[in-house]
Write a protein that holds these residues in place. Sequence first.
Motif, short mmCIF file in Angstrom:
data_model
loop_
_atom_site.label_atom_id
_atom_site.label_comp_id
_atom_site.label_asym_id
_atom_site.label_seq_id
_atom_site.Cartn_x
_atom_site.Cartn_y
_atom_site.Cartn_z
N VAL A 12 -14.40 -23.37 58.86
CA VAL A 12 -14.36 -24.42 57.84
C VAL A 12 -13.10 -25.25 58.05
O VAL A 12 -12.16 -24.83 58.73
CB VAL A 12 -14.34 -23.84 56.40
N SER A 13 -13.09 -26.44 57.47
CA SER A 13 -11.90 -27.29 57.54
C SER A 13 -10.91 -26.86 56.45
O SER A 13 -11.19 -25.99 55.63
CB SER A 13 -12.29 -28.75 57.35
N SER A 14 -9.75 -27.51 56.46
CA SER A 14 -8.70 -27.27 55.45
C SER A 14 -8.15 -25.85 55.49
O SER A 14 -7.74 -25.30 54.47
CB SER A 14 -9.20 -27.60 54.04
N LEU A 15 -8.14 -25.25 56.68
CA LEU A 15 -7.56 -23.91 56.82
C LEU A 15 -6.05 -23.96 56.99
O LEU A 15 -5.38 -22.93 56.90
CB LEU A 15 -8.18 -23.19 58.02
N GLY A 16 -5.52 -25.13 57.30
CA GLY A 16 -4.08 -25.24 57.50
C GLY A 16 -3.65 -25.23 58.95
O GLY A 16 -2.60 -24.68 59.29
N LYS A 17 -4.46 -25.86 59.82
CA LYS A 17 -4.07 -25.94 61.24
C LYS A 17 -2.73 -26.62 61.40
O LYS A 17 -1.89 -26.19 62.19
CB LYS A 17 -5.12 -26.75 62.03
N GLY A 18 -2.53 -27.71 60.65
CA GLY A 18 -1.29 -28.47 60.78
C GLY A 18 -0.07 -27.66 60.43
O GLY A 18 0.94 -27.69 61.14
N ILE A 19 -0.15 -26.90 59.33
CA ILE A 19 1.00 -26.10 58.90
C ILE A 19 1.21 -24.92 59.85
O ILE A 19 2.36 -24.58 60.19
CB ILE A 19 0.80 -25.62 57.45
N ALA A 20 0.12 -24.29 60.30
CA ALA A 20 0.25 -23.18 61.25
C ALA A 20 0.87 -23.67 62.55
O ALA A 20 1.77 -23.02 63.11
CB ALA A 20 -1.11 -22.55 61.51
N ALA A 21 0.39 -24.82 63.05
CA ALA A 21 0.94 -25.37 64.29
C ALA A 21 2.40 -25.76 64.12
O ALA A 21 3.24 -25.49 64.99
CB ALA A 21 0.12 -26.58 64.73
N ALA A 22 2.72 -26.39 62.97
CA ALA A 22 4.10 -26.80 62.72
C ALA A 22 5.02 -25.59 62.59
O ALA A 22 6.19 -25.62 63.00
CB ALA A 22 4.17 -27.65 61.45
N SER A 23 4.52 -24.50 62.02
CA SER A 23 5.32 -23.29 61.88
C SER A 23 5.64 -22.69 63.24
O SER A 23 6.78 -22.26 63.50
CB SER A 23 4.58 -22.27 61.01
N LEU A 24 4.62 -22.65 64.12
CA LEU A 24 4.88 -22.18 65.48
C LEU A 24 5.89 -23.08 66.18
O LEU A 24 6.81 -22.60 66.85
CB LEU A 24 3.57 -22.12 66.27
N ALA A 25 5.73 -24.37 66.01
CA ALA A 25 6.67 -25.33 66.62
C ALA A 25 8.09 -25.10 66.11
O ALA A 25 9.05 -25.17 66.88
CB ALA A 25 6.22 -26.76 66.31
N ALA A 26 8.23 -24.80 64.82
CA ALA A 26 9.56 -24.55 64.25
C ALA A 26 10.21 -23.32 64.87
O ALA A 26 11.42 -23.31 65.13
CB ALA A 26 9.45 -24.39 62.73
N ILE A 27 9.42 -22.28 65.11
CA ILE A 27 9.99 -21.07 65.73
C ILE A 27 10.42 -21.37 67.16
O ILE A 27 11.51 -20.97 67.60
CB ILE A 27 8.97 -19.92 65.73
N LEU A 28 9.57 -22.09 67.90
CA LEU A 28 9.92 -22.42 69.28
C LEU A 28 11.18 -23.30 69.32
O LEU A 28 12.03 -23.13 70.19
CB LEU A 28 8.75 -23.13 69.96
N GLU A 29 11.29 -24.21 68.37
CA GLU A 29 12.49 -25.05 68.29
C GLU A 29 13.72 -24.19 68.01
O GLU A 29 14.80 -24.43 68.56
CB GLU A 29 12.31 -26.11 67.21
N SER A 30 13.56 -23.18 67.15
CA SER A 30 14.68 -22.30 66.82
C SER A 30 15.11 -21.47 68.03
O SER A 30 16.20 -20.88 68.03
CB SER A 30 14.30 -21.37 65.66
N ARG A 31 14.27 -21.44 69.06
CA ARG A 31 14.61 -20.72 70.28
C ARG A 31 15.22 -21.63 71.33
O ARG A 31 15.36 -21.25 72.49
CB ARG A 31 13.36 -20.01 70.83
N GLY A 32 15.59 -22.84 70.91
CA GLY A 32 16.30 -23.74 71.80
C GLY A 32 15.41 -24.61 72.66
O GLY A 32 15.91 -25.33 73.55
N LEU A 33 14.10 -24.61 72.41
CA LEU A 33 13.18 -25.43 73.19
C LEU A 33 13.03 -26.81 72.56
O LEU A 33 13.10 -26.96 71.34
CB LEU A 33 11.81 -24.74 73.28
N ARG A 34 12.83 -27.81 73.40
CA ARG A 34 12.56 -29.16 72.91
C ARG A 34 11.07 -29.26 72.65
O ARG A 34 10.25 -29.15 73.57
CB ARG A 34 13.00 -30.20 73.94
N VAL A 35 10.72 -29.49 71.38
CA VAL A 35 9.32 -29.40 70.96
C VAL A 35 8.89 -30.70 70.29
O VAL A 35 9.64 -31.30 69.53
CB VAL A 35 9.13 -28.23 69.96
#
Length: 552
Positions: A12-35
């Motif tokens: 179904v839609s509205s599962l929160g893909k954007g927030i899940a993807a952004a959360s992963l991006a935030a963790i990768l950024e916290s590891r010093g990667l340019r995201v």
Amino acid sequence: MTRLIFVTGGVVSSLGKGIAAASLAAILESRGLRVTMMKLDPYINVDPGTMSPFQHGEVYVTDDGAETDLDLGHYERFLRVRLSRKNSVTTGRIYENVIRKERRGDYLGGTVQVIPHITDEIKRCIFEATDGFDVGLVEIGGTVGDIESLPFLEAIRQIRTERGPEQAVFMHLTLVPWIAAAGELKTKPTQHSVKELRSIGIQPDILVCRSEKPLPDSERRKIALFTNVPEKAVISCVDVGNIYQLPLWLHQQQLDQIVVERLRLEEKAAPADLSEWEAVVDAVENPVDEVTVAVVGKYVDHQDAYKSLAEALKHGGLRQRTRVKLHWLESEQVEKDGEKALDGVDAILVPGGFGDRGFEGKVLTARYARERGVPYFGICYGMQAAVVDYARHVAGLDGANSTENDRHCPHPVIGLITEWRTATGEIERRDEASDLGGTMRLGLQEQRVKPGTRSHALYGKDVVGERHRHRYEFNNRYRSQLEDAGLVISAKSMDDLLVEMVELPGHPWFIACQAHPEFLSTPRDGHPLFIGFIRAAREHKAGGRLLKEAKA
């Protein structure tokens, strides 16, 4: 070469893909990667700029003036990166680009087809938006199985084939529903969603399973067996109390480490430092105060229309460990019920909007806050409502209005620039047959803040940049008249032509701005105007409490 993570959704839609993807991006950024991140939307509109807020929700504006999907707001709130029009691409934009090339003769008379021409254009846009970063997360809008999404899915399949599994990873978000009658989680929808994805040539590397309850190990093993995904890459994504917990939750399940290993980024990636997110979550979960803010708007029945605004208000509270409760009010309801609809709140915010429906309710709200000493924050249309109120009820300009609502009002204190800035110096009038006219002012623009004002004290600097999205402006023909009546113009455009902010001296907190500062607010930093506004709400609440105690 930029590593790519493609995020798809199923069931179904509205599962929160954007927030899940952004959360992963935030963790990768916290590891010093340019995201960086981007959104591929399957609708045929070129952008969401002309779409109804009731259908699409908020139109998010970037620095370069792009009108984009609201998910870009999530991306910028979770990452310390500024996005642009390159990061939001629709089917309409892709086809527009391809047709323009065809008309120009770029295809040398060849037959233009979905494959390869449309998919090649999609790939070009992806590479352009993610170039220069270590990792690019690309979210595909819609749900797997939708016919509209097929060209995007085919394009990312091609990229994976061309680049290989060490350069591109597929992350699929699905629903694992809890069936209360049976008392168990059901994995079959996830199995079928992955089957659909595999039928078009995409085997997910990671599954993020959205559910009400944590996924038991037995269910993870079952999903892994039926989807051909490693068990450790079946991630449980439960409903969290607030969205800013999600980076911590996903990190606990080592989602970032799985991605780092799959993309061979071990040498670049440092250990994750999520201390800032831990501080945000702690502030949310352990407030020391609470205030109620009335948001008087035109689309409050569809609160996604004010997504960035709601988040910015909460961010303003986070900096003070204050929980912000939002009391949503239709401006038409204020017209109907009068001032009593506004009683009992600690502060009032009137947001942007278009058209005359409910405008008088916004004007009444501004007057109520002005006369009762309630903290008031007007944004875009909320500033224009405050100016109209002040013109009518303080400056004595009976019938003052915006020409957006009354083209023949006697005092057009708000209007299109073309209406009041003419060669003759006269106010130009448009007849009823003319079109909307004007040009939308979009994107980041600098403004000069007047020293000695409350606005300047909040910003702490003379020049600031804010994002805009509007057509109508404060009419300079009335600038002196309203200033003489006591209205303070606290910020103007760099060329001194346009009024950007107004405020009232002697009022506990009354500030209105033409721009949209909510687009630059983040949970880790907040925004000075929203921080000041929530502080004023706290002071107003405390003052009311002391008054009640004194009367008692």
